[in-house]
Design a protein around this motif. Structure first.
Motif, PDB file in Angstrom:
ATOM      1  N   PRO A   1       0.825  -1.040   0.128  1.00 56.33           N
ATOM      2  CA  PRO A   1      -0.047   0.167   0.007  1.00 56.33           C
ATOM      3  C   PRO A   1       0.931   1.512  -0.174  1.00 56.33           C
ATOM      4  CG  PRO A   1      -0.042  -1.193   2.014  1.00 56.33           C
ATOM      5  CD  PRO A   1       0.760  -1.769   1.363  1.00 56.33           C
ATOM      6  N   ASN A   2       0.320   2.423  -0.842  1.00 58.21           N
ATOM      7  CA  ASN A   2       1.152   3.482  -0.785  1.00 58.21           C
ATOM      8  C   ASN A   2       0.420   4.481   0.366  1.00 58.21           C
ATOM      9  OD1 ASN A   2       2.918   2.843  -2.715  1.00 58.21           O
ATOM     10  ND2 ASN A   2       1.249   2.999  -4.271  1.00 58.21           N
ATOM     11  N   GLU A   3      -0.829   4.219   0.821  1.00 60.32           N
ATOM     12  CA  GLU A   3      -1.468   5.380   1.811  1.00 60.32           C
ATOM     13  C   GLU A   3      -1.839   4.407   2.913  1.00 60.32           C
ATOM     14  OE1 GLU A   3      -5.135   6.615  -0.558  1.00 60.32           O
ATOM     15  OE2 GLU A   3      -3.825   8.020  -1.858  1.00 60.32           O
ATOM     16  N   TYR A   4      -1.811   5.233   4.057  1.00 61.97           N
ATOM     17  CA  TYR A   4      -2.078   4.638   5.306  1.00 61.97           C
ATOM     18  C   TYR A   4      -2.949   5.416   5.988  1.00 61.97           C
ATOM     19  CZ  TYR A   4       2.574   3.650   3.667  1.00 61.97           C
ATOM     20  OH  TYR A   4       3.464   3.257   2.867  1.00 61.97           O
ATOM     21  N   LYS A   5      -3.962   4.562   7.064  1.00 58.63           N
ATOM     22  CA  LYS A   5      -4.827   5.267   7.913  1.00 58.63           C
ATOM     23  C   LYS A   5      -4.118   5.447   9.386  1.00 58.63           C
ATOM     24  CE  LYS A   5      -8.944   3.918   5.510  1.00 58.63           C
ATOM     25  NZ  LYS A   5     -10.193   2.943   5.565  1.00 58.63           N
ATOM     26  N   THR A   6      -3.314   4.372   9.800  1.00 58.14           N
ATOM     27  CA  THR A   6      -2.708   4.660  11.032  1.00 58.14           C
ATOM     28  C   THR A   6      -1.355   4.307  10.881  1.00 58.14           C
ATOM     29  OG1 THR A   6      -4.720   3.581  11.837  1.00 58.14           O
ATOM     30  CG2 THR A   6      -2.987   3.787  13.358  1.00 58.14           C
ATOM     31  N   SER A   7      -0.281   4.970  11.432  1.00 62.56           N
ATOM     32  CA  SER A   7       1.171   4.761  11.428  1.00 62.56           C
ATOM     33  C   SER A   7       1.779   4.805  12.876  1.00 62.56           C
ATOM     34  CB  SER A   7       1.717   5.968  10.584  1.00 62.56           C
ATOM     35  OG  SER A   7       1.492   5.575   9.148  1.00 62.56           O
ATOM     36  N   ILE A   8       2.264   3.793  13.085  1.00 62.70           N
ATOM     37  CA  ILE A   8       3.042   3.556  14.633  1.00 62.70           C
ATOM     38  C   ILE A   8       4.414   3.579  14.381  1.00 62.70           C
ATOM     39  CG2 ILE A   8       2.722   1.931  16.803  1.00 62.70           C
ATOM     40  CD1 ILE A   8       0.121   1.540  16.120  1.00 62.70           C
ATOM     41  N   THR A   9       5.053   4.275  15.109  1.00 59.18           N
ATOM     42  CA  THR A   9       6.363   4.081  15.495  1.00 59.18           C
ATOM     43  C   THR A   9       6.617   3.498  16.793  1.00 59.18           C
ATOM     44  OG1 THR A   9       6.587   6.259  14.315  1.00 59.18           O
ATOM     45  CG2 THR A   9       8.663   5.372  15.475  1.00 59.18           C
ATOM     46  N   VAL A  10       7.547   2.342  16.954  1.00 54.00           N
ATOM     47  CA  VAL A  10       7.477   1.512  18.246  1.00 54.00           C
ATOM     48  C   VAL A  10       8.938   0.816  18.227  1.00 54.00           C
ATOM     49  CG1 VAL A  10       6.399  -0.244  17.176  1.00 54.00           C
ATOM     50  CG2 VAL A  10       6.258   0.053  19.768  1.00 54.00           C
ATOM     51  N   ASN A  11       9.522   0.635  19.486  1.00 54.55           N
ATOM     52  CA  ASN A  11      10.754  -0.302  19.430  1.00 54.55           C
ATOM     53  C   ASN A  11      10.444  -1.664  18.944  1.00 54.55           C
ATOM     54  OD1 ASN A  11      12.511  -1.969  21.429  1.00 54.55           O
ATOM     55  ND2 ASN A  11      13.647  -0.392  20.676  1.00 54.55           N
ATOM     56  N   GLY A  12      11.102  -1.912  18.041  1.00 57.08           N
ATOM     57  CA  GLY A  12      10.900  -3.526  17.573  1.00 57.08           C
ATOM     58  C   GLY A  12      11.060  -4.498  18.755  1.00 57.08           C
ATOM     59  N   ARG A  13      11.937  -4.333  19.436  1.00 62.13           N
ATOM     60  CA  ARG A  13      12.295  -5.574  20.471  1.00 62.13           C
ATOM     61  C   ARG A  13      11.319  -5.387  21.504  1.00 62.13           C
ATOM     62  NH1 ARG A  13      17.114  -4.300  21.072  1.00 62.13           N
ATOM     63  NH2 ARG A  13      18.111  -5.893  19.806  1.00 62.13           N
ATOM     64  N   ASN A  14      10.806  -4.210  21.933  1.00 62.25           N
ATOM     65  CA  ASN A  14       9.748  -4.265  23.010  1.00 62.25           C
ATOM     66  C   ASN A  14       8.514  -5.129  22.561  1.00 62.25           C
ATOM     67  OD1 ASN A  14      11.385  -2.927  24.608  1.00 62.25           O
ATOM     68  ND2 ASN A  14      10.514  -0.912  24.342  1.00 62.25           N
ATOM     69  N   LEU A  15       8.119  -4.571  21.194  1.00 62.33           N
ATOM     70  CA  LEU A  15       6.928  -5.012  20.656  1.00 62.33           C
ATOM     71  C   LEU A  15       7.044  -6.689  20.288  1.00 62.33           C
ATOM     72  CD1 LEU A  15       4.081  -4.608  19.384  1.00 62.33           C
ATOM     73  CD2 LEU A  15       5.327  -4.117  17.339  1.00 62.33           C
ATOM     74  N   LEU A  16       8.254  -7.234  20.132  1.00 58.41           N
ATOM     75  CA  LEU A  16       8.571  -8.372  19.853  1.00 58.41           C
ATOM     76  C   LEU A  16       8.335  -9.360  20.914  1.00 58.41           C
ATOM     77  CD1 LEU A  16       9.406 -11.126  18.232  1.00 58.41           C
ATOM     78  CD2 LEU A  16      12.077 -10.464  18.501  1.00 58.41           C
ATOM     79  N   GLN A  17       8.833  -8.730  22.111  1.00 56.05           N
ATOM     80  CA  GLN A  17       8.841  -9.308  23.428  1.00 56.05           C
ATOM     81  C   GLN A  17       7.273  -9.487  23.885  1.00 56.05           C
ATOM     82  OE1 GLN A  17      11.733  -7.204  25.651  1.00 56.05           O
ATOM     83  NE2 GLN A  17      13.298  -8.279  25.032  1.00 56.05           N
ATOM     84  N   SER A  18       6.637  -8.675  23.824  1.00 57.47           N
ATOM     85  CA  SER A  18       5.289  -8.529  24.100  1.00 57.47           C
ATOM     86  C   SER A  18       4.386  -9.713  23.260  1.00 57.47           C
ATOM     87  CB  SER A  18       4.585  -6.995  23.871  1.00 57.47           C
ATOM     88  OG  SER A  18       3.190  -7.008  24.223  1.00 57.47           O
ATOM     89  N   ILE A  19       4.496  -9.545  21.912  1.00 51.45           N
ATOM     90  CA  ILE A  19       3.909 -10.436  21.106  1.00 51.45           C
ATOM     91  C   ILE A  19       4.180 -11.826  21.500  1.00 51.45           C
ATOM     92  CG2 ILE A  19       3.452 -11.242  18.648  1.00 51.45           C
ATOM     93  CD1 ILE A  19       3.518  -8.255  18.085  1.00 51.45           C
ATOM     94  N   ASP A  20       5.453 -12.106  21.916  1.00 50.56           N
ATOM     95  CA  ASP A  20       5.994 -13.718  22.369  1.00 50.56           C
ATOM     96  C   ASP A  20       5.210 -14.123  23.599  1.00 50.56           C
ATOM     97  OD1 ASP A  20       7.548 -15.681  22.140  1.00 50.56           O
ATOM     98  OD2 ASP A  20       9.246 -14.701  23.073  1.00 50.56           O
ATOM     99  N   ARG A  21       4.887 -12.945  24.284  1.00 55.02           N
ATOM    100  CA  ARG A  21       4.303 -13.156  25.555  1.00 55.02           C
ATOM    101  C   ARG A  21       2.814 -13.799  25.386  1.00 55.02           C
ATOM    102  NH1 ARG A  21       8.189  -9.583  27.920  1.00 55.02           N
ATOM    103  NH2 ARG A  21       6.769  -7.852  27.187  1.00 55.02           N
ATOM    104  N   ALA A  22       2.335 -12.726  24.439  1.00 50.23           N
ATOM    105  CA  ALA A  22       0.817 -12.986  24.056  1.00 50.23           C
ATOM    106  C   ALA A  22       0.519 -14.347  23.509  1.00 50.23           C
ATOM    107  CB  ALA A  22       0.266 -11.860  23.323  1.00 50.23           C
ATOM    108  N   SER A  23       1.638 -14.860  22.599  1.00 52.49           N
ATOM    109  CA  SER A  23       1.381 -15.875  21.862  1.00 52.49           C
ATOM    110  C   SER A  23       1.465 -17.280  22.688  1.00 52.49           C
ATOM    111  CB  SER A  23       2.467 -16.161  20.700  1.00 52.49           C
ATOM    112  OG  SER A  23       3.668 -16.347  21.310  1.00 52.49           O
ATOM    113  N   LEU A  24       1.921 -17.086  23.995  1.00 49.69           N
ATOM    114  CA  LEU A  24       2.039 -18.289  24.722  1.00 49.69           C
ATOM    115  C   LEU A  24       0.706 -18.704  25.143  1.00 49.69           C
ATOM    116  CD1 LEU A  24       4.484 -16.900  27.561  1.00 49.69           C
ATOM    117  CD2 LEU A  24       4.911 -18.595  25.878  1.00 49.69           C
ATOM    118  N   LEU A  25      -0.363 -17.936  25.136  1.00 50.77           N
ATOM    119  CA  LEU A  25      -1.784 -18.517  25.182  1.00 50.77           C
ATOM    120  C   LEU A  25      -2.310 -18.867  23.867  1.00 50.77           C
ATOM    121  CD1 LEU A  25      -3.169 -16.512  28.286  1.00 50.77           C
ATOM    122  CD2 LEU A  25      -2.080 -18.417  28.314  1.00 50.77           C
TER     123      LEU A  25
END
Length: 378
Positions: A257-281
């Motif tokens: 896509p070339n157009e966006y409705k929502t753009s998020i800037t975030v630290n990749g490592r923090n997000l990875l660790q959070s998703i890893d924890r969420a994926s446990l369940l």
């Protein structure tokens, strides 16, 4: 045929060549490694007909004698047996001798093995790379390219061309693209040594994974030759051949896509660790789905729930969030693979809606792009 060789150098060569050997070959000779001893040194070759790896050990290197050649010759030895024998020999001097037809004697210290060889006449010759496009990339960069793309190839053989990574040169840039139709990984590089004309080739993901195990971690130049049905990667004394996949690779440029409705800037490592924890369940559930939402504040809500196990919710602080509030669901595995490819840096995630593909990019570079298709749950 008779020669004496340093065991450590023989093992180095074997560790490369054995990566091409497969037990699932239709031609029995391909379960063996071809040894060709000449006045210049020893060449070893392994192949499963898709991948062929050949490595050369010279008689001497940096003034040190590695091989003492007594009588040149060629033979094929069972790869698994030969590799195990050499690995467990007692000294660093190994004598290999062919006599009495196909009987091979392997001697080291007080240990002597007698194994049956096969004639090399039936062994396939190395692929002929004619009229090839040639360019160069540093070995460490090639390892990165493979790591950032190959995980996204399809594991299904229903569309064989998607089990490979498309390498395309256009406008002096190399585009490496992998997709399984649910996600996409793209890496763009500008090779220092350019191909003379544009080309388009699809290299099997399996071949690139095996190549990555051979590539060193430093910036040694790797020569790449792309011909009609074969690609050759040449580094130092190793030749790595792979067949190319046939078929038309889909035009993936229109997916991005070339157009966006929502753009998020975030630290990749923090997000990875959070998703890893969420994926446990979420792992108990076959789809491994994680939910991701924003509500106008500067935080991201990550959650997952499995009816038989329980649920988890977590807030992740974003660097910046622009655009509309968002609710979206996706495969935790796909998201984690994409975040690992971008390697812990601050990144931007661009969304165009809860059921449209979204993309991840490093804030520092446009070179790496990851795209994921969401899952309908909301």
């Amino acid at each position: 045929m008779q020669f004496e060789i340093m065991r450590d150098r023989l093992l180095d060569g074997l560790s490369d060549v054995i990566k091409a050997i497969s037990s699932k070959v239709t031609t029995p000779i391909l379960t063996g490694i071809k040894l060709e001893a000449t006045e210049k040194g020893l060449t070893m070759t392994g192949s499963d007909s898709d991948i062929t790896i050949s490595t050369f050990i010279p008689l001497e290197e940096d003034g040190n004698q590695i091989i003492q050649m007594i009588q040149p010759g060629t033979l094929v030895l069972q790869a698994k047996v030969f590799n195990e024998i050499i690995r467990k020999l007692p000294t660093n001097e190994v004598m290999i001798e062919l006599r009495d037809g196909m009987k091979t004697h392997i001697r080291s210290g007080q240990s002597e093995f007698h194994i049956i060889a096969q004639s090399a006449d039936e062994y396939p010759i190395l692929p002929d790379i004619k009229d090839a496009e040639r360019f160069e990339l540093p070995a460490d960069l090639m390892k990165s390219i493979i790591r950032e793309t190959v995980f996204a190839v399809s594991q299904q053989e229903t569309r064989p061309v998607l089990t490979g990574v498309q390498w395309t040169v256009k406008e002096d840039e190399l585009y490496c693209i992998a997709t399984d139709s649910h996600r996409l990984a793209r890496r763009i590089i500008k090779p220092e040594v350019q191909a003379s004309t544009p080309f388009n080739a699809v290299i099997p993901g399996k071949s690139l994974q095996e190549l990555s195990k051979i590539l060193p971690d430093h910036s040694t130049a790797v020569e790449i030759f792309i011909a009609n049905q074969q690609v050759l990667f040449k580094l130092h004394n190793v030749l790595f051949y792979s067949r190319l996949l046939e078929g038309n690779y889909p035009d993936t440029s229109r997916l991005i896509p070339n157009e966006y409705k929502t753009s998020i800037t975030v630290n990749g490592r923090n997000l990875l660790q959070s998703i890893d924890r969420a994926s446990l369940l979420a792992r108990e559930d076959r789809n491994n789905i994680v939910h991701f939402s924003t509500d106008g504040s500067n935080t991201i809500q990550i959650s997952s729930n499995s009816p038989d196990v329980g649920n988890v919710e977590e807030l992740v602080e974003a660097v910046n969030i622009e655009g509309e509030p968002l609710k979206i669901s996706f495969s935790a595995k796909y998201m984690m693979d994409a975040l690992k490819a971008i390697d812990g840096q601050d990144l931007m995630i661009h969304f165009t809606g809860s059921m449209r593909p979204f993309i991840l990019k490093s804030i520092d570079s446009e070179a790496i792009l990851q795209l994921i298709l969401p899952v309908r749950t909301f």
